[in-house]
Design a protein around this motif. Structure first.
Motif, PDB file in Angstrom:
ATOM      1  N   UNK A  24       0.836  -1.205   0.000  1.00 33.32           N
ATOM      2  CA  UNK A  24       0.000   0.000   0.000  1.00 33.32           C
ATOM      3  C   UNK A  24       0.873   1.258   0.000  1.00 33.32           C
ATOM      4  N   UNK A  25       1.896   1.278   0.846  1.00 28.41           N
ATOM      5  CA  UNK A  25       2.788   2.438   0.938  1.00 28.41           C
ATOM      6  C   UNK A  25       3.615   2.585  -0.342  1.00 28.41           C
ATOM      7  N   UNK A  26       4.014   1.468  -0.949  1.00 26.29           N
ATOM      8  CA  UNK A  26       4.769   1.528  -2.203  1.00 26.29           C
ATOM      9  C   UNK A  26       3.946   2.197  -3.292  1.00 26.29           C
ATOM     10  N   UNK A  27       2.674   1.804  -3.405  1.00 30.30           N
ATOM     11  CA  UNK A  27       1.808   2.436  -4.402  1.00 30.30           C
ATOM     12  C   UNK A  27       1.588   3.916  -4.104  1.00 30.30           C
ATOM     13  N   UNK A  28       1.470   4.266  -2.850  1.00 31.92           N
ATOM     14  CA  UNK A  28       1.311   5.678  -2.491  1.00 31.92           C
ATOM     15  C   UNK A  28       2.561   6.475  -2.857  1.00 31.92           C
ATOM     16  N   UNK A  29       3.737   5.897  -2.597  1.00 29.84           N
ATOM     17  CA  UNK A  29       4.989   6.575  -2.953  1.00 29.84           C
ATOM     18  C   UNK A  29       5.151   6.679  -4.465  1.00 29.84           C
ATOM     19  N   UNK A  30       4.742   5.654  -5.202  1.00 27.91           N
ATOM     20  CA  UNK A  30       4.805   5.722  -6.660  1.00 27.91           C
ATOM     21  C   UNK A  30       3.899   6.838  -7.169  1.00 27.91           C
ATOM     22  N   UNK A  31       2.757   7.017  -6.544  1.00 28.15           N
ATOM     23  CA  UNK A  31       1.856   8.103  -6.917  1.00 28.15           C
ATOM     24  C   UNK A  31       2.481   9.459  -6.671  1.00 28.15           C
ATOM     25  N   UNK A  32       3.226   9.582  -5.574  1.00 28.91           N
ATOM     26  CA  UNK A  32       3.910  10.845  -5.285  1.00 28.91           C
ATOM     27  C   UNK A  32       4.987  11.136  -6.330  1.00 28.91           C
ATOM     28  N   UNK A  33       5.694  10.106  -6.748  1.00 31.55           N
ATOM     29  CA  UNK A  33       6.731  10.283  -7.752  1.00 31.55           C
ATOM     30  C   UNK A  33       6.130  10.590  -9.123  1.00 31.55           C
ATOM     31  N   UNK A  34       5.192   9.754  -9.544  1.00 34.04           N
ATOM     32  CA  UNK A  34       4.610   9.916 -10.875  1.00 34.04           C
ATOM     33  C   UNK A  34       3.712  11.145 -10.962  1.00 34.04           C
ATOM     34  N   UNK A  36       4.408  13.989 -10.165  1.00 37.34           N
ATOM     35  CA  UNK A  36       5.210  15.126 -10.616  1.00 37.34           C
ATOM     36  C   UNK A  36       5.771  14.902 -12.019  1.00 37.34           C
ATOM     37  N   UNK A  37       6.164  13.675 -12.304  1.00 36.99           N
ATOM     38  CA  UNK A  37       6.816  13.375 -13.580  1.00 36.99           C
ATOM     39  C   UNK A  37       5.821  13.347 -14.737  1.00 36.99           C
ATOM     40  N   UNK A  38       4.704  12.670 -14.558  1.00 35.06           N
ATOM     41  CA  UNK A  38       3.743  12.496 -15.659  1.00 35.06           C
ATOM     42  C   UNK A  38       3.161  13.836 -16.136  1.00 35.06           C
ATOM     43  N   UNK A  39       2.676  14.704 -15.251  1.00 33.13           N
ATOM     44  CA  UNK A  39       2.168  15.987 -15.759  1.00 33.13           C
ATOM     45  C   UNK A  39       3.249  16.812 -16.461  1.00 33.13           C
TER      46      UNK A  39
END
Length: 101
Positions: A24-34, A36-39
């Protein structure tokens, strides 16, 4: 907030719970990273307006997913009130029994 929500919906078994929270935390951290990068990539390839709209659509999709998939972990208010009333009644009964001794 992320880990509080995760602990609310995590399984109760200790081994399973820790694995669930790690994923769950890994997916949340991936969301924080992506998040910023994706937009930034979308804005670089097209426009800021397109990037903002695409992120808004992802946000709405996330809200709908949570609303449809996650279960409520808090008991309904009526149940909580009746439990509180029952506990108060039991406390009063115990106090009355103690007075007669």
């Amino acid at each position: 907030l992320v880990m509080t929500l995760g602990s609310d919906i995590a399984p109760v078994e200790k081994q399973t719970r820790s694995h669930f929270l790690a994923i769950y935390k890994t997916y949340a951290d991936m969301g924080s990273l992506l998040g910023a990068v994706v937009p930034g990539a979308i804005a670089g390839l097209s426009s800021i307006t397109t990037a903002c709209l695409s992120m808004a659509l992802w946000a709405v999709a996330g809200v709908l997913l949570v609303a449809c998939v996650m279960k409520e972990t808090k008991e309904p208010a009526k149940t909580q009130v009746s439990r509180d009333a029952r506990e108060r009644h039991e406390d009063e009964s115990n106090d009355e029994e103690g007075d007669g001794v």
